[in-house]
Design a protein around this motif. Structure first.
Motif, PDB file in Angstrom:
ATOM      1  N   LEU A   1      21.963   3.493  -6.618  1.00  0.00           N
ATOM      2  CA  LEU A   1      21.437   4.638  -5.749  1.00  0.00           C
ATOM      3  C   LEU A   1      21.499   4.569  -4.307  1.00  0.00           C
ATOM      4  O   LEU A   1      20.245   3.992  -3.866  1.00  0.00           O
ATOM      5  N   ALA A   2      22.500   4.539  -3.684  1.00  0.00           N
ATOM      6  CA  ALA A   2      22.372   4.135  -2.322  1.00  0.00           C
ATOM      7  C   ALA A   2      21.747   5.221  -1.213  1.00  0.00           C
ATOM      8  O   ALA A   2      21.244   4.735  -0.350  1.00  0.00           O
ATOM      9  N   SER A   3      21.885   6.488  -1.450  1.00  0.00           N
ATOM     10  CA  SER A   3      21.398   7.481  -0.715  1.00  0.00           C
ATOM     11  C   SER A   3      20.167   8.071  -1.238  1.00  0.00           C
ATOM     12  O   SER A   3      20.084   8.882  -2.031  1.00  0.00           O
ATOM     13  N   VAL A   4      18.840   7.755  -0.651  1.00  0.00           N
ATOM     14  CA  VAL A   4      17.528   8.202  -1.262  1.00  0.00           C
ATOM     15  C   VAL A   4      16.942   8.472   0.065  1.00  0.00           C
ATOM     16  O   VAL A   4      16.607   7.695   1.124  1.00  0.00           O
ATOM     17  N   ASP A   5      16.255   9.725   0.091  1.00  0.00           N
ATOM     18  CA  ASP A   5      15.339  10.101   1.141  1.00  0.00           C
ATOM     19  C   ASP A   5      13.837   9.732   1.070  1.00  0.00           C
ATOM     20  O   ASP A   5      13.023   9.493   1.822  1.00  0.00           O
ATOM     21  N   PHE A   6      13.532   9.514  -0.471  1.00  0.00           N
ATOM     22  CA  PHE A   6      12.122   9.533  -0.731  1.00  0.00           C
ATOM     23  C   PHE A   6      11.968   8.617  -1.978  1.00  0.00           C
ATOM     24  O   PHE A   6      12.598   9.147  -3.056  1.00  0.00           O
ATOM     25  N   ALA A   7      11.163   7.428  -1.939  1.00  0.00           N
ATOM     26  CA  ALA A   7      11.003   6.621  -3.244  1.00  0.00           C
ATOM     27  C   ALA A   7       9.631   6.722  -3.633  1.00  0.00           C
ATOM     28  O   ALA A   7       8.688   6.524  -2.757  1.00  0.00           O
ATOM     29  N   ILE A   8       9.377   6.855  -4.999  1.00  0.00           N
ATOM     30  CA  ILE A   8       7.954   6.950  -5.359  1.00  0.00           C
ATOM     31  C   ILE A   8       7.911   6.092  -6.938  1.00  0.00           C
ATOM     32  O   ILE A   8       8.792   6.047  -7.581  1.00  0.00           O
ATOM     33  N   SER A   9       7.013   5.923  -7.284  1.00  0.00           N
ATOM     34  CA  SER A   9       6.565   5.270  -8.595  1.00  0.00           C
ATOM     35  C   SER A   9       5.193   5.069  -8.793  1.00  0.00           C
ATOM     36  O   SER A   9       4.266   4.921  -7.899  1.00  0.00           O
ATOM     37  N   LYS A  10       4.791   5.487  -9.961  1.00  0.00           N
ATOM     38  CA  LYS A  10       3.196   5.709 -10.326  1.00  0.00           C
ATOM     39  C   LYS A  10       2.801   4.244 -11.008  1.00  0.00           C
ATOM     40  O   LYS A  10       1.680   3.867 -10.429  1.00  0.00           O
ATOM     41  N   ALA A  11       3.505   3.498 -11.684  1.00  0.00           N
ATOM     42  CA  ALA A  11       3.098   2.435 -12.175  1.00  0.00           C
ATOM     43  C   ALA A  11       4.087   1.194 -12.180  1.00  0.00           C
ATOM     44  O   ALA A  11       3.832   0.504 -13.378  1.00  0.00           O
ATOM     45  N   PHE A  12       5.025   1.212 -11.454  1.00  0.00           N
ATOM     46  CA  PHE A  12       6.130   0.497 -11.699  1.00  0.00           C
ATOM     47  C   PHE A  12       5.913  -1.242 -11.504  1.00  0.00           C
ATOM     48  O   PHE A  12       6.274  -1.954 -12.417  1.00  0.00           O
ATOM     49  N   ALA A  13       5.101  -1.300 -10.353  1.00  0.00           N
ATOM     50  CA  ALA A  13       4.676  -2.691 -10.103  1.00  0.00           C
ATOM     51  C   ALA A  13       3.629  -2.816  -8.972  1.00  0.00           C
ATOM     52  O   ALA A  13       3.289  -1.782  -8.502  1.00  0.00           O
ATOM     53  N   PRO A  14       2.945  -3.827  -8.877  1.00  0.00           N
ATOM     54  CA  PRO A  14       2.010  -4.066  -7.625  1.00  0.00           C
ATOM     55  C   PRO A  14       2.530  -3.442  -6.415  1.00  0.00           C
ATOM     56  O   PRO A  14       3.823  -3.687  -6.313  1.00  0.00           O
ATOM     57  N   ILE A  15       1.880  -3.082  -5.657  1.00  0.00           N
ATOM     58  CA  ILE A  15       2.200  -2.616  -4.231  1.00  0.00           C
ATOM     59  C   ILE A  15       3.432  -3.502  -3.408  1.00  0.00           C
ATOM     60  O   ILE A  15       4.486  -2.859  -3.067  1.00  0.00           O
TER      61      ILE A  15
END
Length: 210
Positions: free
Chosen positions: A137-151
């Motif tokens: 996924l090369a082109s992304v404007d905004f990335a989010i995750s609820k519980a993927f990993a520690p900050i």
């Protein structure tokens, strides 16, 4: 709608914080349909930990939308480790970005997300049944995750996008954010921050190096 009474909490929340929605009636019908799917599939697989409808609305739906209080999402978004669809599905319902990539390696949850997108008519949502390391996924404007990993681990994962100008959201416990903030701010600018019930929703941008 079957759950119209419980879902008024979402419309009330949107009014309180002036969260825009082009078609609130369509959004509420989609939340209702999503809720029905969650409750139906919960009987077969452990999708969520919430037990009541009101708890799902407050702790999952509205919790997923809190980041909208810090600004728009951008055209192309990615949610890493989507699970049962949080925060991506509520965000897609309310914000409708041009493209939303949901990354979920667990097959049963991937199948559920595919079902949700089909039932809710999401033509611009792409669900990836893979680990993020294997997604191009090369082109992304905004990335989010609820519980993927520690900050700090999450920021390292999102680095491929933030170094190209994308913003990244961190949804963390207040204590975890306070412990990591000094380190994070060496490389990132905080462009939005919301504190709700000991949980922090932070929007970050990579610092420009001169």
């Amino acid at each position: 709608m079957r759950y119209s009474h419980e879902l008024t909490a979402i419309s009330d929340w949107c009014q309180r914080y002036r969260i825009p929605c082009a078609d609130i009636d369509t959004a509420m019908h989609r939340f209702d349909a999503y809720l029905k799917l969650l409750l139906h599939y919960q009987k077969r697989t452990n999708l969520i930990g919430c037990e009541s409808v009101s708890q799902i609305v407050e702790d999952l739906f509205i919790d997923s939308l809190q980041i909208l209080r810090t600004g728009d999402l951008g055209a192309t978004c990615v949610d890493v480790g989507s699970g049962a669809g949080f925060p991506a599905i509520p965000l897609q319902i309310m914000a409708s970005p041009a493209a939303f990539h949901l990354v979920e390696p667990r097959t049963k949850r991937y199948a559920f997300l595919q079902c949700v997108c089909r039932e809710l008519g999401f033509s611009t949502v792409i669900v990836h049944n893979a680990k993020i390391e294997n997604c191009d996924l090369a082109s992304v404007d905004f990335a989010i995750s609820k519980a993927f990993a520690p900050i700090l681990d999450w920021l390292e994962t999102a680095r491929r996008w933030t170094e190209c100008g994308a913003q990244v959201a961190c949804l963390v416990a207040q204590g975890d954010w306070e412990a990591a903030r000094q380190v994070v701010e060496k490389d990132y600018v905080v462009v939005g921050e919301i504190d709700v019930s000991q949980r922090v929703y932070v929007r970050l941008e990579k610092r420009c190096r001169v």
